[in-house]
Design an enzyme around this catalytic site. Sequence first.
Site, PDB file in Angstrom:
ATOM      1  N   HIS A 121      -3.194   7.266   2.491  1.00 57.49           N
ATOM      2  CA  HIS A 121      -3.602   5.935   1.716  1.00 57.49           C
ATOM      3  C   HIS A 121      -4.918   5.316   2.638  1.00 57.49           C
ATOM      4  O   HIS A 121      -5.251   5.668   3.453  1.00 57.49           O
ATOM      5  CB  HIS A 121      -2.722   4.650   2.673  1.00 57.49           C
ATOM      6  CG  HIS A 121      -3.749   3.071   2.244  1.00 57.49           C
ATOM      7  ND1 HIS A 121      -3.671   2.698   1.171  1.00 57.49           N
ATOM      8  CD2 HIS A 121      -3.757   2.342   3.051  1.00 57.49           C
ATOM      9  CE1 HIS A 121      -4.107   1.169   1.611  1.00 57.49           C
ATOM     10  NE2 HIS A 121      -3.654   1.324   1.961  1.00 57.49           N
ATOM     11  N   CYS A 169       0.577  -0.933  -0.077  1.00 57.95           N
ATOM     12  CA  CYS A 169       0.062   0.013  -0.555  1.00 57.95           C
ATOM     13  C   CYS A 169       0.912   1.737  -0.242  1.00 57.95           C
ATOM     14  O   CYS A 169       0.663   2.369  -0.307  1.00 57.95           O
ATOM     15  CB  CYS A 169      -0.355  -0.168   1.070  1.00 57.95           C
ATOM     16  SG  CYS A 169      -1.815  -1.031   1.269  1.00 57.95           S
ATOM     17  N   ASN A 185     -10.442  -0.657  -0.204  1.00 56.00           N
ATOM     18  CA  ASN A 185      -8.430  -0.431  -0.271  1.00 56.00           C
ATOM     19  C   ASN A 185      -7.923  -0.770  -1.831  1.00 56.00           C
ATOM     20  O   ASN A 185      -8.214  -1.753  -1.653  1.00 56.00           O
ATOM     21  CB  ASN A 185      -9.152  -0.387   0.756  1.00 56.00           C
ATOM     22  CG  ASN A 185      -7.244  -1.075   1.427  1.00 56.00           C
ATOM     23  OD1 ASN A 185      -6.321  -0.592   0.869  1.00 56.00           O
ATOM     24  ND2 ASN A 185      -6.311  -1.557   2.520  1.00 56.00           N
TER      25      ASN A 185
HETATM   26  O1  UT7 Z   1      -3.974  -1.227   3.150  1.00 56.39           O
HETATM   27  C1  UT7 Z   1      -3.026  -2.163   4.467  1.00 56.39           C
HETATM   28  C2  UT7 Z   1      -3.312  -1.938   5.345  1.00 56.39           C
HETATM   29  N1  UT7 Z   1      -4.131  -2.210   6.213  1.00 56.39           N
HETATM   30  C3  UT7 Z   1      -5.072  -1.673   7.301  1.00 56.39           C
HETATM   31  O2  UT7 Z   1      -4.887  -0.336   7.289  1.00 56.39           O
HETATM   32  C4  UT7 Z   1      -6.489  -2.472   8.070  1.00 56.39           C
HETATM   33  C5  UT7 Z   1      -7.057  -2.049   8.985  1.00 56.39           C
HETATM   34  N2  UT7 Z   1      -7.879  -2.649   9.893  1.00 56.39           N
HETATM   35  C6  UT7 Z   1      -9.053  -2.410  10.081  1.00 56.39           C
HETATM   36  O3  UT7 Z   1      -9.364  -1.589   9.229  1.00 56.39           O
HETATM   37  C7  UT7 Z   1      -9.793  -2.936  10.790  1.00 56.39           C
HETATM   38  O4  UT7 Z   1      -9.198  -3.994  12.047  1.00 56.39           O
HETATM   39  C8  UT7 Z   1     -10.712  -4.246  10.116  1.00 56.39           C
HETATM   40  C9  UT7 Z   1     -12.136  -2.559   9.706  1.00 56.39           C
HETATM   41  C10 UT7 Z   1     -10.396  -5.396   9.329  1.00 56.39           C
HETATM   42  C11 UT7 Z   1     -11.798  -4.841  11.509  1.00 56.39           C
HETATM   43  O5  UT7 Z   1     -12.433  -3.512  12.189  1.00 56.39           O
HETATM   44  P1  UT7 Z   1     -11.973  -4.258  14.000  1.00 56.39           P
HETATM   45  O6  UT7 Z   1     -12.378  -3.354  14.630  1.00 56.39           O
HETATM   46  O7  UT7 Z   1     -10.469  -4.109  13.870  1.00 56.39           O
HETATM   47  O8  UT7 Z   1     -12.805  -4.937  14.239  1.00 56.39           O
HETATM   48  P2  UT7 Z   1     -12.112  -6.457  15.003  1.00 56.39           P
HETATM   49  O9  UT7 Z   1     -11.281  -7.684  14.361  1.00 56.39           O
HETATM   50  O10 UT7 Z   1     -11.172  -5.931  16.246  1.00 56.39           O
HETATM   51  O11 UT7 Z   1     -13.515  -6.978  15.847  1.00 56.39           O
HETATM   52  C12 UT7 Z   1     -14.347  -6.943  16.287  1.00 56.39           C
HETATM   53  C13 UT7 Z   1     -15.309  -7.685  16.181  1.00 56.39           C
HETATM   54  C14 UT7 Z   1     -14.956  -8.466  16.740  1.00 56.39           C
HETATM   55  O12 UT7 Z   1     -16.562  -9.451  17.981  1.00 56.39           O
HETATM   56  P3  UT7 Z   1     -16.268  -9.546  18.914  1.00 56.39           P
HETATM   57  O13 UT7 Z   1     -15.386 -10.198  19.218  1.00 56.39           O
HETATM   58  O14 UT7 Z   1     -16.484  -8.485  19.953  1.00 56.39           O
HETATM   59  O15 UT7 Z   1     -17.603 -10.313  19.138  1.00 56.39           O
HETATM   60  C15 UT7 Z   1     -15.133 -10.108  14.967  1.00 56.39           C
HETATM   61  O16 UT7 Z   1     -15.393 -11.336  15.291  1.00 56.39           O
HETATM   62  O17 UT7 Z   1     -15.665  -7.123  14.921  1.00 56.39           O
HETATM   63  C16 UT7 Z   1     -16.091  -8.804  14.534  1.00 56.39           C
HETATM   64  N3  UT7 Z   1     -15.980  -9.084  13.334  1.00 56.39           N
HETATM   65  C17 UT7 Z   1     -16.747  -8.586  12.358  1.00 56.39           C
HETATM   66  N4  UT7 Z   1     -18.464  -8.265  12.662  1.00 56.39           N
HETATM   67  C18 UT7 Z   1     -19.152  -8.416  11.364  1.00 56.39           C
HETATM   68  C19 UT7 Z   1     -14.698  -8.849  12.609  1.00 56.39           C
HETATM   69  N5  UT7 Z   1     -14.641  -8.788  11.030  1.00 56.39           N
HETATM   70  C20 UT7 Z   1     -16.498  -9.159  10.841  1.00 56.39           C
HETATM   71  C21 UT7 Z   1     -17.318  -8.909  10.120  1.00 56.39           C
HETATM   72  N6  UT7 Z   1     -18.383  -8.747   9.962  1.00 56.39           N
HETATM   73  N7  UT7 Z   1     -16.733  -8.774   8.928  1.00 56.39           N
END
Ligand code: UT7
Length: 333
Positions: free
Chosen positions: A258, A122, A289
Amino acid sequence: MAPIRQTTGASHAAILGIGTYRPSRIIPNAEVVEAIDSSDEWIQQRSGIRQRRWASPEETVQSMSVDAARIALERARVDARQIDCVIVATVTHMYQTPAIATAIAHELGTDQAAAFDISAACAGFCHGVALAADMVRGGSAGHVLVIGVERLSDLTDVGDRGTAFIFADGAGAAVVGPSDTPGIGPVVWGSDGEQFDLIRQKEDWRDVVASENPQMPHLVMQGNAVFRWASFAMAKIGQQALDRAGVAIDDLDVFVPHQANMRITDAMARAMKLPERVRIARDIAEQGNTSAASIPLALDRMIEEGDARSGDTALLIAFGAGLAYAAQVVTVP
Ligand code: UT7
């Protein structure tokens, strides 16, 4: 010891024109949620993404790059034969060798321009712009074409909750050339290989081939760790890029990070204390993205919509797999 003559190039370099290609297939959140037990609401809240674009079979890394580059050349009023080097930032050209840059240079009709690909995920576009500016000022090239292009849909597992809704396809190109005034500030770049595993291809191609049930080695990401790193560490890199360019935050017009996640963009803007008047790129909502293509795509949308005007001062910050990052201040063409 024979004396070796050195070259010097233009006093200053600038982005002379940019162009983009957005694939025709629009994929709303509703189309990706079923396979990952998610919802439109969750995706919008956690990432800011409403829809993304995925390329059709005819929209290849090469074709998207050529289309974006032709627009950039036209806007820069530079003929393809004036391009001395083509740098393509991508992680989705599926051949290990040769570089797709040589085929693109040929199709565009350059005069056998030097051409190579760079792998900085990226952060690739900002790495390319930094290299191009130094080449123009150092004398190794008159004009350089920098392309950021991805077909991440090829490397995305549509059943993976952590990535299926994020990654997308597209291309952006910039012509970098000589300028009367400085148009590209010093780059602030680096890497943190201790976090090599956070975003990567699932496995080595040799392991794929050796497997009984070969699968495409899709991208895997520890999203939350990347999120925390990007939200905090990258604001400091942005401030350093402003400092190195001698630009006060009050003189900044446009912020183009980005397009990884709208919440990362907002966290960076808060941490940098960006004044309200600074316009912020939010292309991720419509585009997803697109890794190396995201910054030129986002800047181009701002130009098209009148949020970035020619002569504005813009801060670019790119970060991703590696982890690798690069930031610089540029003048909007
Ligand atoms: O381009 C390269 C660089 N990439 C990035 O910068 C990406 C950076 N990361 C992100 O954008 C975020 O981490 C994501 C959008 C991928 C995920 O968001 P998050 O707030 O970090 O979510 P998380 O992984 O901490 O998960 C939080 C909750 C979990 O549930 P519990 O354990 O709190 O009950 C997950 O199981 O959200 C749940 N979850 C989802 N729910 C619905 C994780 N993925 C999903 C999903 N749909 N797709």
